[in-house]
Design a protein around this motif. Structure first.
Motif, PDB file in Angstrom:
ATOM      1  N   PHE A 161      14.292  -5.660   1.646  1.00  0.00           N
ATOM      2  CA  PHE A 161      13.125  -5.495   0.784  1.00  0.00           C
ATOM      3  C   PHE A 161      11.832  -5.722   1.555  1.00  0.00           C
ATOM      4  CE2 PHE A 161      16.085  -5.166  -2.592  1.00  0.00           C
ATOM      5  CZ  PHE A 161      15.409  -4.563  -3.640  1.00  0.00           C
ATOM      6  N   GLY A 162      11.894  -6.483   2.638  1.00  0.00           N
ATOM      7  CA  GLY A 162      10.740  -6.597   3.510  1.00  0.00           C
ATOM      8  C   GLY A 162      10.430  -5.277   4.197  1.00  0.00           C
ATOM      9  N   LEU A 163      11.470  -4.591   4.667  1.00  0.00           N
ATOM     10  CA  LEU A 163      11.280  -3.270   5.259  1.00  0.00           C
ATOM     11  C   LEU A 163      10.715  -2.294   4.231  1.00  0.00           C
ATOM     12  CD1 LEU A 163      14.588  -2.861   7.341  1.00  0.00           C
ATOM     13  CD2 LEU A 163      12.396  -3.802   8.093  1.00  0.00           C
ATOM     14  N   ILE A 164      11.200  -2.400   2.999  1.00  0.00           N
ATOM     15  CA  ILE A 164      10.672  -1.552   1.927  1.00  0.00           C
ATOM     16  C   ILE A 164       9.198  -1.853   1.688  1.00  0.00           C
ATOM     17  CG2 ILE A 164      10.802  -1.051  -0.545  1.00  0.00           C
ATOM     18  CD1 ILE A 164      13.818  -1.530  -0.381  1.00  0.00           C
ATOM     19  N   GLY A 165       8.835  -3.138   1.695  1.00  0.00           N
ATOM     20  CA  GLY A 165       7.448  -3.514   1.474  1.00  0.00           C
ATOM     21  C   GLY A 165       6.518  -2.928   2.525  1.00  0.00           C
ATOM     22  N   ALA A 166       6.919  -3.013   3.799  1.00  0.00           N
ATOM     23  CA  ALA A 166       6.106  -2.434   4.871  1.00  0.00           C
ATOM     24  C   ALA A 166       6.025  -0.920   4.723  1.00  0.00           C
ATOM     25  CB  ALA A 166       6.700  -2.807   6.225  1.00  0.00           C
ATOM     26  N   TRP A 167       7.146  -0.289   4.429  1.00  0.00           N
ATOM     27  CA  TRP A 167       7.195   1.165   4.246  1.00  0.00           C
ATOM     28  C   TRP A 167       6.250   1.610   3.135  1.00  0.00           C
ATOM     29  CZ3 TRP A 167      11.351   3.399   0.637  1.00  0.00           C
ATOM     30  CH2 TRP A 167      11.206   4.790   0.520  1.00  0.00           C
ATOM     31  N   LYS A 168       6.274   0.904   2.005  1.00  0.00           N
ATOM     32  CA  LYS A 168       5.425   1.278   0.882  1.00  0.00           C
ATOM     33  C   LYS A 168       3.954   1.033   1.180  1.00  0.00           C
ATOM     34  CE  LYS A 168       8.406   3.128  -1.680  1.00  0.00           C
ATOM     35  NZ  LYS A 168       8.298   4.579  -1.967  1.00  0.00           N
ATOM     36  N   PHE A 169       3.663   0.007   1.975  1.00  0.00           N
ATOM     37  CA  PHE A 169       2.271  -0.203   2.369  1.00  0.00           C
ATOM     38  C   PHE A 169       1.793   0.955   3.230  1.00  0.00           C
ATOM     39  CE2 PHE A 169      -0.982  -1.588   5.336  1.00  0.00           C
ATOM     40  CZ  PHE A 169      -1.929  -2.140   4.473  1.00  0.00           C
ATOM     41  N   MET A 187       5.263   4.942  -9.178  1.00  0.00           N
ATOM     42  CA  MET A 187       6.507   5.229  -9.891  1.00  0.00           C
ATOM     43  C   MET A 187       7.713   4.749  -9.087  1.00  0.00           C
ATOM     44  SD  MET A 187       5.768   6.404 -12.806  1.00  0.00           S
ATOM     45  CE  MET A 187       7.398   6.924 -13.313  1.00  0.00           C
ATOM     46  N   SER A 188       7.650   4.877  -7.764  1.00  0.00           N
ATOM     47  CA  SER A 188       8.763   4.404  -6.940  1.00  0.00           C
ATOM     48  C   SER A 188       8.883   2.887  -7.017  1.00  0.00           C
ATOM     49  CB  SER A 188       8.580   4.853  -5.484  1.00  0.00           C
ATOM     50  OG  SER A 188       7.484   4.181  -4.877  1.00  0.00           O
ATOM     51  N   LEU A 189       7.756   2.188  -7.107  1.00  0.00           N
ATOM     52  CA  LEU A 189       7.790   0.731  -7.230  1.00  0.00           C
ATOM     53  C   LEU A 189       8.318   0.312  -8.599  1.00  0.00           C
ATOM     54  CD1 LEU A 189       4.432  -0.227  -5.481  1.00  0.00           C
ATOM     55  CD2 LEU A 189       6.753  -0.387  -4.557  1.00  0.00           C
ATOM     56  N   GLY A 219       6.868  -8.405   3.795  1.00  0.00           N
ATOM     57  CA  GLY A 219       6.785  -7.084   4.412  1.00  0.00           C
ATOM     58  C   GLY A 219       5.427  -6.436   4.192  1.00  0.00           C
ATOM     59  N   VAL A 220       4.918  -6.513   2.967  1.00  0.00           N
ATOM     60  CA  VAL A 220       3.604  -5.946   2.661  1.00  0.00           C
ATOM     61  C   VAL A 220       2.509  -6.677   3.445  1.00  0.00           C
ATOM     62  CG1 VAL A 220       1.878  -5.610   0.857  1.00  0.00           C
ATOM     63  CG2 VAL A 220       4.280  -5.108   0.384  1.00  0.00           C
TER      64      VAL A 220
END
Length: 234
Positions: A161-169, A187-189, A219-220
Motif C-alpha cells: 500500500f506504500g507503493l500504491i500511495g507513491a504511485w497515486k501521488f 474513483m480509484s482511491l 508512500g504518499v
C-alpha cells in the motif's frame, strides 16, 4: 452555448505525455533485479514453511513458531517480553516476510511486481528499497497505533500500500501537469477503500487495514517529499 476552443500551445513540456485524458501511463521498468530479489526473499519463508510443514516431514509446529518469532505483536510494545533480544525492533520488518499462505503471498507479490517497475523507473533501485523499507515500517506503525488486536500481524501489505500511495501521488502529479481530469484518480482511491472494506468483512475483521493505511500514508509522504515535481528524481 458555444465556447471558443483554447489556442494550442506552441511548445509542449517534454516530460508530460500528450495523450493524458483519462488514462495516465507512467513509465515502468519491470522485472528489475531489486524487485525480483525482494519478491524472492519474501517468498522463501512461505516455501520453507509449506515444504517442512507437510505430513511427510512432520514439522507441523513450524508455522506457529514462525508467527511467534516473525509476526508483529502489539503486546511487545507493552508488557510482553520478546523471546529473543531486539524482537520488539526486528518485528517492524520481519512481519512483512511472513504470510498466512500462498494466496496471501501471491496477491501481495503480484502487486509488488506490478508497482515495483513504476517505482524503479521514477526513483531508481535504491529509491525503491528505501520506499519499501519505510512503508514496511509505516505499516507496522499504523497497526501499532490503531489496532487493539492481541494476535500477530503478518504480510507485506503495508509495503504494497506504500507503493500504491507513491504511485497515486505520481499519477496526481501527472494529471495536474497535463490538466487531465482528476475524477479517475479519486474513483480509484474510492475503489481501493471499498476493496479494503469488503475484504475486512469477508475475513471477519482479520484484515490489518491499519497497516494498509500506515503504509499508504508513508508512500504518499515519501513521494511528495522526494519527488515534489514531475522533474524530480533520486
Amino acid at each position: 452555448m458555444h465556447l471558443k476552443p483554447r489556442p494550442l500551445r506552441s511548445r509542449a513540456r517534454p516530460d508530460i505525455p500528450l495523450r493524458m485524458s483519462k488514462q495516465i501511463q507512467l513509465a515502468s521498468r519491470p522485472n528489475t533485479p531489486v524487485v525480483l530479489w525482494i519478491v524472492a526473499l519474501t517468498c522463501l519463508p512461505e516455501v520453507v514453511l509449506t515444504i517442512l510443514g507437510t505430513d511427510l516431514l512432520g514439522q507441523t509446529d513450524l508455522r506457529r513458531l514462525a508467527l511467534i518469532y516473525m509476526g508483529f505483536w502489539n503486546g511487545l510494545l507493552g508488557d510482553l517480553t520478546g523471546v529473543y533480544p531486539l524482537q520488539r525492533e526486528v518485528m517492524f520488518i520481519s512481519y512483512a516476510f511472513l504470510h498466512s499462505g500462498f494466496l496471501h503471498l501471491i496477491g501481495n507479490m503480484i502487486a509488488v511486481l506490478g508497482l515495483g517497475g513504476i517505482v524503479v523507473a521514477r526513483i531508481g533501485e535504491r529509491g525503491f528499497l528505501l520506499l519499501y523499507a519505510l512503508c514496511t515500517l509505516g505499516g507496522a506503525a499504523g497497526f501499532a497505533l490503531l489496532s487493539t488486536s492481541t494476535g500477530p500481524m503478518i504480510g507485506a501489505s503495508g509495503a504494497v500500500f506504500g507503493l500504491i500511495g507513491a504511485w497515486k501521488f505520481w499519477e496526481w502529479q501527472a494529471r495536474r501537469a497535463a490538466n487531465a481530469p482528476m475524477r479517475p484518480l479519486w474513483m480509484s482511491l474510492v475503489g481501493l477503500t471499498l476493496l479494503n472494506l469488503i475484504l475486512w468483512v469477508a475475513l471477519s475483521g482479520l484484515l490489518a487495514w491499519e497497516a494498509h493505511l500506515g503504509g499508504f500514508i508513508i508512500g504518499v509522504l515519501f513521494a511528495a517529499i522526494v519527488t515534489p515535481s514531475m522533474r524530480h528524481r533520486i
